[in-house]
Scaffold this active site. Structure first.
Site, PDB file in Angstrom:
ATOM      1  N   ASP A 480       0.890  -0.963  -0.309  1.00  0.00           N
ATOM      2  CA  ASP A 480      -0.099  -0.263   0.217  1.00  0.00           C
ATOM      3  C   ASP A 480       0.416   1.357   0.061  1.00  0.00           C
ATOM      4  OD1 ASP A 480      -1.990  -1.880   0.121  1.00  0.00           O
ATOM      5  OD2 ASP A 480      -2.834  -1.287   2.312  1.00  0.00           O
ATOM      6  N   HIS A 484      -0.510   4.964   1.338  1.00  0.00           N
ATOM      7  CA  HIS A 484      -0.255   5.819   2.512  1.00  0.00           C
ATOM      8  C   HIS A 484       1.009   6.997   1.878  1.00  0.00           C
ATOM      9  CE1 HIS A 484       0.057   1.982   5.115  1.00  0.00           C
ATOM     10  NE2 HIS A 484      -1.437   1.676   4.296  1.00  0.00           N
ATOM     11  N   ASP A 553      -2.703  -7.878  -6.221  1.00  0.00           N
ATOM     12  CA  ASP A 553      -3.876  -7.901  -6.154  1.00  0.00           C
ATOM     13  C   ASP A 553      -4.478  -5.841  -5.258  1.00  0.00           C
ATOM     14  OD1 ASP A 553      -4.441  -6.632  -3.165  1.00  0.00           O
ATOM     15  OD2 ASP A 553      -3.791  -8.768  -2.666  1.00  0.00           O
ATOM     16  N   GLU A 555      -7.089  -3.156  -3.745  1.00  0.00           N
ATOM     17  CA  GLU A 555      -8.740  -3.405  -3.248  1.00  0.00           C
ATOM     18  C   GLU A 555      -9.314  -1.332  -3.960  1.00  0.00           C
ATOM     19  OE1 GLU A 555     -10.598  -4.597   0.919  1.00  0.00           O
ATOM     20  OE2 GLU A 555      -9.124  -3.417   0.565  1.00  0.00           O
ATOM     21  N   GLU A 559      -8.325   4.733  -4.302  1.00  0.00           N
ATOM     22  CA  GLU A 559      -7.310   5.421  -4.109  1.00  0.00           C
ATOM     23  C   GLU A 559      -5.610   5.317  -4.691  1.00  0.00           C
ATOM     24  OE1 GLU A 559      -7.773   5.217   0.965  1.00  0.00           O
ATOM     25  OE2 GLU A 559      -7.441   3.056   0.143  1.00  0.00           O
TER      26      GLU A 559
END
Length: 728
Positions: A480, A484, A553, A555, A559
């Protein structure tokens, strides 16, 4: 005159700021890696150096997987698989009568390429690692050179094995029905075999000898065919698509393969282009063939379009892959959002930065309350993700006050506190400071010989401090990062727009975050290129250093959009025109790819018809799509995670027709009122794209409950967004 390549120049090449401490270890060992750091952490080939190294790698349309002595073939070679649509597994119907997930079977060993020398004790190594490619080698033991090596590039039309004197072995866990040697060679020094398997599929095998004898296969049993002699050259496997003329095209491409890709691009006004130049190796005659995904085909320029072939194979999660002849592709994005800035934006209206006095009075009242909140306590938390959301939220509030409401004095009262809150992170004094885990403090000799050397990137120290691999969503393990750090970059860009002096003071720190997630250049020796964004798939992967049978992957598609927007705006504010142009280009590509793979209108022809009723993907993997989240099974969370955060590019990606269909599917006829949590605010702000008056009335209601606001969202921005889009 040639256009300037917006990918050529590095953002920076110096070490990260000294406030970010360096350490040379990482919890995840560099298993089998022969390349030096900085290394890729979020790319399609990661399973080859993670876990037991037995996870699949999805090259689209094929997958390859080290058999490791397991499976029906019990081979020690490289297993090749291709899944047709009829083999998909669909989950039970949940929402709107749509399947709750679909997945593709894993571990079918249709064809396995191995060598007689391989057996118990075989080791797997990986080298030549780039953002776009890698090479995997299989050796009989840890000390021997590879018996066979496999160059991996996304979209490759054949699985290619390089042999230098080992004895080729072809195996199958599906089993051979027939094998035949084609008597007429497709080209000089190329032998051709056809394998018909028990499942009714046909596979072609080509062998180009560079010296010595041709490949002479002998069937040992219905699962093994073995060469009678050592082989020098390349062996290739591909599935016969069954289209008219496909065999002739595969013959033409036999012996030719890609080893890596060069990315270049340009931007001029609202038009952007990007090109893949596949580095071709192998046989001197014939053409390179590669498989393109639907969003590539849709955006090909005229010259590339002419080289599309009428041959397709099903991919796992991206529809039909289409065969294209030639070693270069050029894609065109004609609608870069160049006029988009920090103000609300709409595809038809463009930037909307003027509000009525009526709207300003409501917004200023909300802003005065929100800007008086304690910014430091909300942002100085033990999570880079939640701190970034808070910083970006307050920066956006200040932008609305300063630029849309025009109350400079009120903006200045909050600016000092926000700069102090951001300064805690810029000085790296938060609870879990960032670490630059790098090879720079190790001698080269040690870096080459140890599995424990670092990957090359900036990570949270949270997992080092706690021993918990999942803390802060796995930031220490490279999960991520674009989410972030995207929020922090967006906050910095917004503050810098209001206070230009802030940019120079924080340039090195913010650029370090940018370099970690979106370094465009191999000249930057501190970070890998393009950690998150996948230029083949047209979106990012959030999944870091964790082995996963279903591949990488992501999600939150929204974002992903946010991070590209943050890059664009930091480029604009910091004066980096190439970064701004790449951000615009990424936004356009993300908009195109998301509308094919993540956000489903009723006429979507890419994803299974049984699945598009879900309207959003949920979690999109390389091998499956699951309409759920990692944190909450409720529908508002599943849909909402693909809305958050609401930003100027929201309507650019989530187009009006889609927003209307999603609302009708899940939230119309009063169903939105059944939601009594912070997702409600997100969903209604998203609905402002098509009904800004309804959103305005909701957010300005005297009975509005602040509990309906997400921690990264503000009433100030939602009011301004609805008022601007609705010209209220």
């Amino acid at each position: 005159m040639a256009s300037r390549d917006i990918f050529a120049a590095p953002i920076d090449t110096k070490a990260p700021p000294p406030s970010i401490a360096v350490r040379n270890d990482h919890p995840v060992a560099r298993k089998g890696i022969q390349s030096q750091a900085p290394l890729q952490t979020n790319k399609f080939f990661s399973n080859f150096f993670l876990g037991d190294q037995l996870g699949p790698t999805y090259t689209f349309p094929y997958s390859v997987q080290w058999a490791g002595g397991k499976g029906a073939s019990a081979s020690w070679g490289m297993s090749c698989s291709h899944i047709d649509s009829h083999q998909r597994v669909l989950g039970p119907e949940k929402h709107n009568g749509a399947a709750s997930y679909f997945l593709n079977p894993v571990g079918i060993q249709s064809m396995v390429m191995s060598a007689k020398e391989l057996g118990n004790g075989t080791t797997l190594s990986i080298d030549s690692i780039t953002a776009f490619s890698a090479r995997v080698g299989l050796s009989k033991d840890g000390a021997s050179p590879p018996a066979v090596s496999f160059p991996l590039v996304q979209g490759m039309a054949y699985i290619t094995g390089e042999f230098d004197g080992a004895v080729p072995v072809l195996q199958s866990g599906v089993y051979f029905k027939t094998m035949s040697r084609i008597t007429r060679d497709p080209k000089d020094r190329v032998a051709k075999y056809t394998f018909n398997l028990e499942d009714g599929t046909t596979w072609r095998v080509y062998a180009w000898r560079t010296k010595g004898d041709e490949l002479d296969l002998e069937v040992i049993n219905n699962g093994v065919a073995e060469s009678k002699k050592p082989f020098y050259g390349i062996v290739q496997i591909c599935k016969e698509p069954g289209s008219p003329g496909s065999e002739g095209l595969l013959d033409d491409g036999a012996g030719i393969y890609p080893v890596t890709v060069r990315l270049s691009g340009s931007a001029s006004g609202p038009k952007g282009t990007y090109s893949f130049k596949f580095q071709r190796e192998g046989h001197p005659s014939g053409h390179l063939y590669m498989y393109a995904l639907p969003h590539h085909v849709q955006s090909f320029n005229g010259e590339t379009k002419q080289r599309i072939q009428k041959v397709q194979l099903q991919s796992t999660t991206k529809g039909l892959a289409t065969l294209v002849r030639g070693a270069d592709w050029t894609m065109v994005e004609p609608n870069l959002p160049v006029d988009m800035d920090f103000s609300p934006w709409h595809p038809e209206k463009g930037r909307v930065d003027r509000l009525s006095d009526h709207a300003k009075s409501y917004i200023r009242a909300a802003a005065a309350k929100e800007v008086s909140q304690n910014m430091i306590s909300q942002s100085n938390v033990d999570s880079m993700y939640f701190s970034g959301k808070a910083l970006a939220k307050f920066a956006t509030i200040l932008y609305v006050i300063n630029n849309l409401v025009g109350d400079k004095a009120l903006a200045q009262t909050g600016l000092g506190q926000l700069k102090a809150a951001f300064g805690i992170f810029a000085a790296n004094r938060q609870k879990y400071p960032l670490m630059h885990e790098s090879r720079s403090s190790l001698p080269v000799r040690v870096t080459l010989l140890t599995d424990e050397a670092a990957w090359g990137g900036v990570v949270s120290s949270a997992s080092y401090a706690t021993g918990d691999a999942g803390v802060d969503f796995g930031n220490t393990y490279y999960n991520d990062h674009h989410f972030h750090y995207g929020y922090h970059i967006l906050a910095a860009a917004t503050i810098g727009h209001i206070d230009p002096g802030f940019v120079k003071e924080n340039m090195d720190y913010v650029n370090t975050l940018v370099r970690d997630i979106a370094n465009p250049s191999s000249k930057d020796k501190f970070f890998p290129q393009w950690r998150n964004f996948d230029w083949y798939h047209g979106h990012s992967w959030a999944h870091g250093l964790y082995a996963a049978m279903d591949g990488k992957d992501q999600e939150s598609s929204s974002e992903d959009m946010m991070h590209a927007y943050a890059l664009k705006m930091w480029g604009q504010v910091s004066g980096n025109a190439d970064l701004q142009a790449r951000g615009n280009l990424q936004l356009a590509i993300i908009s195109r790819s998301l509308q094919q793979y993540y956000l489903y209108q009723n006429d979507n022809e890419v994803q299974p018809k049984q699945f598009i009723g879900n309207k959003v993907a949920g979690i999109l993997f390389e091998n499956k799509i699951d309409h759920t989240t990692y944190f909450d099974p409720h529908i508002e969370a599943i849909q909402g995670i693909h809305m958050i955060p609401i930003l100027p590019p929201t309507p650019f990606v989530r187009v009006g027709g889609f927003v209307k269909e999603e609302w009708e599917a899940y939230f119309s006829n009063g169903r939105i009122d059944d939601i009594r949590n912070a997702w409600k605010g997100i969903i209604i702000a998203n609905y402002a794209t098509i009904d800004p008056k309804m959103a305005w009335d909701f957010f300005t209601s005297r009975t509005f409950d602040p509990q309906l606001l997400d921690g990264g969202a503000s009433l100030t921005w939602f009011m301004a967004y609805a008022a601007a889009l609705g010209e209220i």
